[in-house]
Design a protein around this motif. Structure first.
Motif, PDB file in Angstrom:
ATOM      1  N   GLY A 135       1.149  -1.113   0.012  1.00 16.10           N
ATOM      2  CA  GLY A 135       0.249   0.303   0.032  1.00 16.10           C
ATOM      3  C   GLY A 135       1.380   1.260   0.087  1.00 16.10           C
ATOM      4  N   ILE A 136       2.096   1.170   0.519  1.00 18.86           N
ATOM      5  CA  ILE A 136       2.635   2.208  -0.585  1.00 18.86           C
ATOM      6  C   ILE A 136       3.985   1.765  -0.984  1.00 18.86           C
ATOM      7  N   VAL A 143       4.596   9.944   3.067  1.00 19.77           N
ATOM      8  CA  VAL A 143       3.696  11.493   3.979  1.00 19.77           C
ATOM      9  C   VAL A 143       2.402  11.210   4.115  1.00 19.77           C
ATOM     10  N   GLU A 144       1.948  11.077   2.815  1.00 20.43           N
ATOM     11  CA  GLU A 144       0.542  11.468   2.636  1.00 20.43           C
ATOM     12  C   GLU A 144      -0.385  10.520   3.758  1.00 20.43           C
ATOM     13  N   GLN A 145       0.337   9.048   4.199  1.00 13.52           N
ATOM     14  CA  GLN A 145      -0.205   8.081   5.102  1.00 13.52           C
ATOM     15  C   GLN A 145       0.251   8.231   6.429  1.00 13.52           C
ATOM     16  N   ASP A 146       1.064   9.036   6.579  1.00 12.37           N
ATOM     17  CA  ASP A 146       1.780   9.233   7.842  1.00 12.37           C
ATOM     18  C   ASP A 146       2.716   8.252   8.103  1.00 12.37           C
ATOM     19  N   ALA A 147       2.894   7.505   7.446  1.00 13.56           N
ATOM     20  CA  ALA A 147       3.455   6.576   7.543  1.00 13.56           C
ATOM     21  C   ALA A 147       4.308   6.206   8.744  1.00 13.56           C
ATOM     22  N   VAL A 148       5.159   5.320   9.807  1.00 12.33           N
ATOM     23  CA  VAL A 148       5.477   4.710  10.175  1.00 12.33           C
ATOM     24  C   VAL A 148       7.059   4.810  10.220  1.00 12.33           C
ATOM     25  N   ARG A 177       8.523  16.817   8.960  1.00  9.88           N
ATOM     26  CA  ARG A 177       7.165  16.125   8.197  1.00  9.88           C
ATOM     27  C   ARG A 177       6.758  14.553   8.420  1.00  9.88           C
ATOM     28  N   LEU A 178       8.459  14.115   8.813  1.00 11.05           N
ATOM     29  CA  LEU A 178       8.280  12.499   9.087  1.00 11.05           C
ATOM     30  C   LEU A 178       7.811  11.917   9.636  1.00 11.05           C
ATOM     31  N   ASN A 179       7.242  10.456   9.802  1.00 14.40           N
ATOM     32  CA  ASN A 179       7.093  10.243  11.339  1.00 14.40           C
ATOM     33  C   ASN A 179       7.381   8.819  11.472  1.00 14.40           C
ATOM     34  N   PHE A 180       8.605   9.346  12.468  1.00 15.81           N
ATOM     35  CA  PHE A 180      10.323   7.908  12.640  1.00 15.81           C
ATOM     36  C   PHE A 180       9.568   7.826  14.027  1.00 15.81           C
ATOM     37  N   GLN A 181      10.105   6.429  14.354  1.00 11.21           N
ATOM     38  CA  GLN A 181       9.772   5.724  15.265  1.00 11.21           C
ATOM     39  C   GLN A 181      11.200   5.131  15.985  1.00 11.21           C
ATOM     40  N   ARG A 182      11.545   5.256  16.641  1.00 11.85           N
ATOM     41  CA  ARG A 182      12.914   4.347  17.586  1.00 11.85           C
ATOM     42  C   ARG A 182      12.780   3.311  16.962  1.00 11.85           C
ATOM     43  N   VAL A 183      13.086   2.348  17.128  1.00 10.54           N
ATOM     44  CA  VAL A 183      13.103   1.347  17.363  1.00 10.54           C
ATOM     45  C   VAL A 183      14.541   0.799  17.090  1.00 10.54           C
ATOM     46  N   GLY A 184      15.464   0.319  17.105  1.00  7.59           N
ATOM     47  CA  GLY A 184      17.061  -0.309  16.997  1.00  7.59           C
ATOM     48  C   GLY A 184      17.240  -0.506  15.443  1.00  7.59           C
ATOM     49  N   TYR A 185      18.277  -1.502  16.080  1.00  8.86           N
ATOM     50  CA  TYR A 185      19.222  -1.949  14.501  1.00  8.86           C
ATOM     51  C   TYR A 185      18.708  -2.312  13.668  1.00  8.86           C
ATOM     52  N   SER A 186      19.438  -2.916  11.774  1.00  9.37           N
ATOM     53  CA  SER A 186      17.956  -2.924  11.516  1.00  9.37           C
ATOM     54  C   SER A 186      18.026  -4.667  11.709  1.00  9.37           C
ATOM     55  N   GLU A 197       4.315  -3.355  13.076  1.00 12.01           N
ATOM     56  CA  GLU A 197       4.187  -2.758  13.903  1.00 12.01           C
ATOM     57  C   GLU A 197       5.449  -1.486  13.191  1.00 12.01           C
ATOM     58  N   ILE A 198       5.929  -1.174  12.676  1.00  9.82           N
ATOM     59  CA  ILE A 198       6.065  -0.114  11.767  1.00  9.82           C
ATOM     60  C   ILE A 198       6.166  -0.504   9.902  1.00  9.82           C
ATOM     61  N   ASP A 199       5.655   1.114   9.459  1.00 10.56           N
ATOM     62  CA  ASP A 199       5.542   0.636   7.702  1.00 10.56           C
ATOM     63  C   ASP A 199       6.594   0.466   7.122  1.00 10.56           C
ATOM     64  N   VAL A 200       7.405   1.202   7.119  1.00 13.16           N
ATOM     65  CA  VAL A 200       8.524   1.955   6.326  1.00 13.16           C
ATOM     66  C   VAL A 200      10.221   1.645   7.036  1.00 13.16           C
ATOM     67  N   SER A 201      10.888   0.898   6.328  1.00 18.38           N
ATOM     68  CA  SER A 201      12.171   0.834   7.115  1.00 18.38           C
ATOM     69  C   SER A 201      13.304   0.252   6.058  1.00 18.38           C
TER      70      SER A 201
END
Length: 276
Positions: A135-136, A143-148, A177-186, A197-201
């Motif tokens: 979907g992304i 940006v438009e979907q405020d993806a995490v 404008r970016l919805n970053f979430q601190r998750v950890g290493y790759s 839990e996240i949409d983009v990585s």
């Protein structure tokens, strides 16, 4: 490094030529009497490495374990730390000769006024790709979907590359404008996107190959190296005293590093051999 990793690295293609491009006073100073092949009088180098010990940053492992020993007779050892502070402390404590970290990590060391010189290893491309959930399909969708967007830290290389490619594409005018979430290493981000839990990585290419196999619905939206050319990915942090005392060893290591970069440069499929 265990035998499995050594065996895997031995399958990676041979290196082409690479010119030496160093900072910190190493420019144009070859090891021994020749700029290629093995040299006499080169000893050992202990490296504190900021990264998880998995299929990531394979170019550094390849340079240390194959090209530096084989081409320049340099003995190397790498200790892995999940955090630049621990890696730097290892150097300051005399347990390692130099620390390796990302450019944002080096910036924090510079800001702290540590007695280090810095060698930047240029990489024409990075091995990161941008992975998204179904979907992304574009940068605009993020940006438009405020993806995490999963990240390791606000100044982590992964987050910096995402911000850079979004700004360069004109999709955003501010990282706010970016919805970053601190998750950890790759490795943690890989799990988080799989679990929804996240949409983009941003992921290393070797990891993407495994993710695609396990979940074909995931998208590789872009390869950062195709968008961010002439990107400098790595910095080696060296105490000034060590730089003078071990200049031949450090020069040999960076030469091996550049040869490893070149070995992996021609196609990301070369990473396929290190996916486990």
């Amino acid at each position: 490094m265990g035998r499995t990793r050594r065996d895997l690295l031995s399958r990676i293609g041979a290196a082409g030529s690479a010119s030496l491009a160093l900072g910190a006073g190493c420019v144009g100073r070859p090891v021994g009497g020749s700029d290629g092949g093995s040299d006499d009088g080169v000893g050992s180098l202990d490296i504190a490495f900021q990264a998880p010990a998995e299929t990531t940053d394979v170019n550094t492992w390849l340079g240390a374990e194959r090209f530096a020993p084989n081409d320049y007779e340099l003995s190397t050892s790498i200790d892995v730390f999940e955090g630049i502070d621990l890696a730097v402390q290892s150097v300051l404590g005399g347990e390692a000769d130099m620390a390796r970290g990302s450019i944002p990590a080096a910036a924090s060391i510079i800001a702290a006024g540590r007695p280090f010189e810095f060698v930047m290893s240029p990489v024409e491309t990075t091995d990161y790709v941008l992975v998204t959930r179904p979907g992304i399909e574009s940068l605009a969708d993020i940006v438009e979907q405020d993806a995490v967007i999963g990240m390791s830290a606000p100044t982590g290389l992964d987050a910096v590359q995402v911000a850079a490619v979004m700004l360069q594409a004109g999709v955003i005018d501010s990282i706010d404008r970016l919805n970053f979430q601190r998750v950890g290493y790759s490795s943690a981000r890989r799990t988080a996107i799989r679990n929804g839990e996240i949409d983009v990585s941003p992921q290393h290419f070797a990891q993407w190959l495994g993710m695609r196999s396990a979940n074909p619905d995931l998208n590789r939206l872009l390869t950062f190296g195709e968008r961010l050319d002439r990107w400098v990915q790595e910095a080696f942090m060296i105490p000034r005293e060590t730089l003078e005392r071990k200049r031949p060893e450090i020069t040999a290591f960076i030469k091996g590093q550049l040869r490893a970069n070149r070995a992996l440069y021609d196609g990301f499929d070369r990473y396929r051999g290190v996916v486990k």
